[in-house]
Design a protein around this motif. Structure first.
Motif, PDB file in Angstrom:
ATOM      1  N   LEU A   1       1.069  -1.120  -0.126  1.00 35.76           N
ATOM      2  CA  LEU A   1      -0.036   0.327  -0.011  1.00 35.76           C
ATOM      3  C   LEU A   1       1.329   1.307  -0.129  1.00 35.76           C
ATOM      4  CD1 LEU A   1      -2.866   1.512   0.205  1.00 35.76           C
ATOM      5  CD2 LEU A   1      -2.539   1.114   2.912  1.00 35.76           C
ATOM      6  N   LEU A   2       1.606   0.882   1.270  1.00 33.87           N
ATOM      7  CA  LEU A   2       2.984   2.341   0.308  1.00 33.87           C
ATOM      8  C   LEU A   2       3.623   2.557  -0.119  1.00 33.87           C
ATOM      9  CD1 LEU A   2       4.238   1.579   3.945  1.00 33.87           C
ATOM     10  CD2 LEU A   2       2.443   2.751   3.643  1.00 33.87           C
ATOM     11  N   GLU A   3       3.692   1.628  -0.962  1.00 33.67           N
ATOM     12  CA  GLU A   3       4.138   1.787  -2.760  1.00 33.67           C
ATOM     13  C   GLU A   3       3.261   2.098  -3.455  1.00 33.67           C
ATOM     14  OE1 GLU A   3       7.492   0.717  -3.706  1.00 33.67           O
ATOM     15  OE2 GLU A   3       8.225   0.668  -2.098  1.00 33.67           O
ATOM     16  N   ALA A   4       2.398   2.101  -3.331  1.00 35.04           N
ATOM     17  CA  ALA A   4       1.655   2.664  -4.542  1.00 35.04           C
ATOM     18  C   ALA A   4       1.372   3.868  -3.835  1.00 35.04           C
ATOM     19  CB  ALA A   4      -0.410   1.918  -4.324  1.00 35.04           C
ATOM     20  N   VAL A   5       1.153   4.389  -3.050  1.00 32.38           N
ATOM     21  CA  VAL A   5       0.569   5.887  -2.242  1.00 32.38           C
ATOM     22  C   VAL A   5       1.852   6.563  -2.999  1.00 32.38           C
ATOM     23  CG1 VAL A   5       0.873   7.607  -0.281  1.00 32.38           C
ATOM     24  CG2 VAL A   5      -0.508   5.722  -0.262  1.00 32.38           C
ATOM     25  N   VAL A   6       3.174   6.212  -2.772  1.00 34.61           N
ATOM     26  CA  VAL A   6       4.354   6.337  -2.833  1.00 34.61           C
ATOM     27  C   VAL A   6       4.451   6.989  -4.606  1.00 34.61           C
ATOM     28  CG1 VAL A   6       7.364   6.746  -3.435  1.00 34.61           C
ATOM     29  CG2 VAL A   6       6.105   6.495  -1.581  1.00 34.61           C
ATOM     30  N   ASN A   7       4.239   5.850  -5.233  1.00 34.53           N
ATOM     31  CA  ASN A   7       4.177   6.017  -6.305  1.00 34.53           C
ATOM     32  C   ASN A   7       2.794   7.324  -7.467  1.00 34.53           C
ATOM     33  OD1 ASN A   7       5.297   3.716  -7.462  1.00 34.53           O
ATOM     34  ND2 ASN A   7       3.171   2.295  -7.205  1.00 34.53           N
ATOM     35  N   SER A   8       1.537   7.089  -6.677  1.00 31.02           N
ATOM     36  CA  SER A   8       0.853   8.848  -6.621  1.00 31.02           C
ATOM     37  C   SER A   8       1.575   9.971  -6.442  1.00 31.02           C
ATOM     38  CB  SER A   8      -0.737   8.413  -5.928  1.00 31.02           C
ATOM     39  OG  SER A   8      -1.352   7.216  -5.844  1.00 31.02           O
ATOM     40  N   ILE A   9       2.165   9.504  -4.893  1.00 31.00           N
ATOM     41  CA  ILE A   9       2.732  11.323  -5.141  1.00 31.00           C
ATOM     42  C   ILE A   9       4.108  11.123  -6.376  1.00 31.00           C
ATOM     43  CG2 ILE A   9       4.853  12.517  -3.808  1.00 31.00           C
ATOM     44  CD1 ILE A   9       3.543  10.664  -1.169  1.00 31.00           C
ATOM     45  N   GLN A  10       4.888  10.796  -6.734  1.00 32.77           N
ATOM     46  CA  GLN A  10       5.406  10.862  -8.162  1.00 32.77           C
ATOM     47  C   GLN A  10       4.881  11.194  -9.295  1.00 32.77           C
ATOM     48  OE1 GLN A  10       7.834   6.895  -8.076  1.00 32.77           O
ATOM     49  NE2 GLN A  10       9.324   7.495  -6.260  1.00 32.77           N
TER      50      GLN A  10
END
Length: 226
Positions: A25-34
């Motif tokens: 989930l955290l990886e998906a959130v970071v992808n969204s930030i990027q």
């Protein structure tokens, strides 16, 4: 000779400790930030990321560790992460379909986030809109699983802006049991993982974590932290 790569084998050999059950989930959130960081400089719409916690409405309540005042909660079966970033552009899509892609290596990405998704979840569904070279809004949607790999699912309709919706479905029980259960605990773990983005010049997008009963703003957590 052409070397081929087995997605199932890569997922099997990808390490994800049970103590880090929320890392996909955290990886998906970071992808969204990027994806939001990659928006054009003239973009005026405020940047937003929404994390939705999905619970099993049919399952028994999960009481978890005993504790005073702790309300029982339904088990978590998945998450949805929605953003208004640049979306799955052709370049992003090619990178997604390429294991060990170095497309975003310059910003610290190792290209293993989607492998972690399949380590902890049965399947992933993605719906996205992006602008082509002529500035026209285009869309794509596809499913991602070990069994069928990347399975394109036609063109989405009703698109009004760029962005992506990533649905992580079928939270595997081994990880589900060790993951934080409450919205507040999940929000705090997301905040701690992404704190660098909040502390950098310009800050982070507006982020919320919610289920049907509760919503937590990470901006409020940042205010508490400061």
């Amino acid at each position: 000779m052409v070397l081929t790569t087995s997605l199932a084998g890569r997922v099997r050999n990808t390490s994800l400790p049970k103590s880090h059950a929320l890392l996909p989930l955290l990886e998906a959130v970071v992808n969204s930030i990027q994806a939001i960081d990659a928006r054009p400089g003239d973009e005026v719409e405020p940047s937003r990321i929404s994390v939705r916690v999905h619970r099993d409405a049919q399952a028994e309540f999960d009481f978890g560790p005993a504790g005073p005042g702790r309300a029982p909660m339904k088990p978590i079966v998945g998450f949805t992460v929605e953003d208004n970033g640049v979306g799955f552009t052709p370049e992003n899509m090619t990178s997604f379909e390429t294991l060990d892609s170095d497309y975003k290596s310059g910003i610290g990405c190792r290209g293993v986030g989607r492998l972690l998704w399949l380590k902890a979840f049965d399947r992933v569904s993605i719906r996205s809109a992006y602008r082509d070279k002529d500035g026209k809004l285009q869309g794509r949607q596809f499913k991602f699983s070990i069994e069928r790999e990347v399975e394109h699912d036609g063109d989405p309709d009703g698109l009004i802006r760029t962005g992506a919706v990533v649905s992580l479905d079928g939270f595997r029980k081994a990880f589900q049991q060790t993951a934080p259960k409450g919205v507040d605990a999940i929000a705090r773990e997301v905040f701690e993982h992404c704190i660098w983005y909040f502390l950098r010049p310009g800050g982070a997008p507006e982020m919320t974590v919610a289920d049907d009963d509760e919503s937590v703003s990470l901006t409020d957590l940042m205010d508490e932290f400061v």
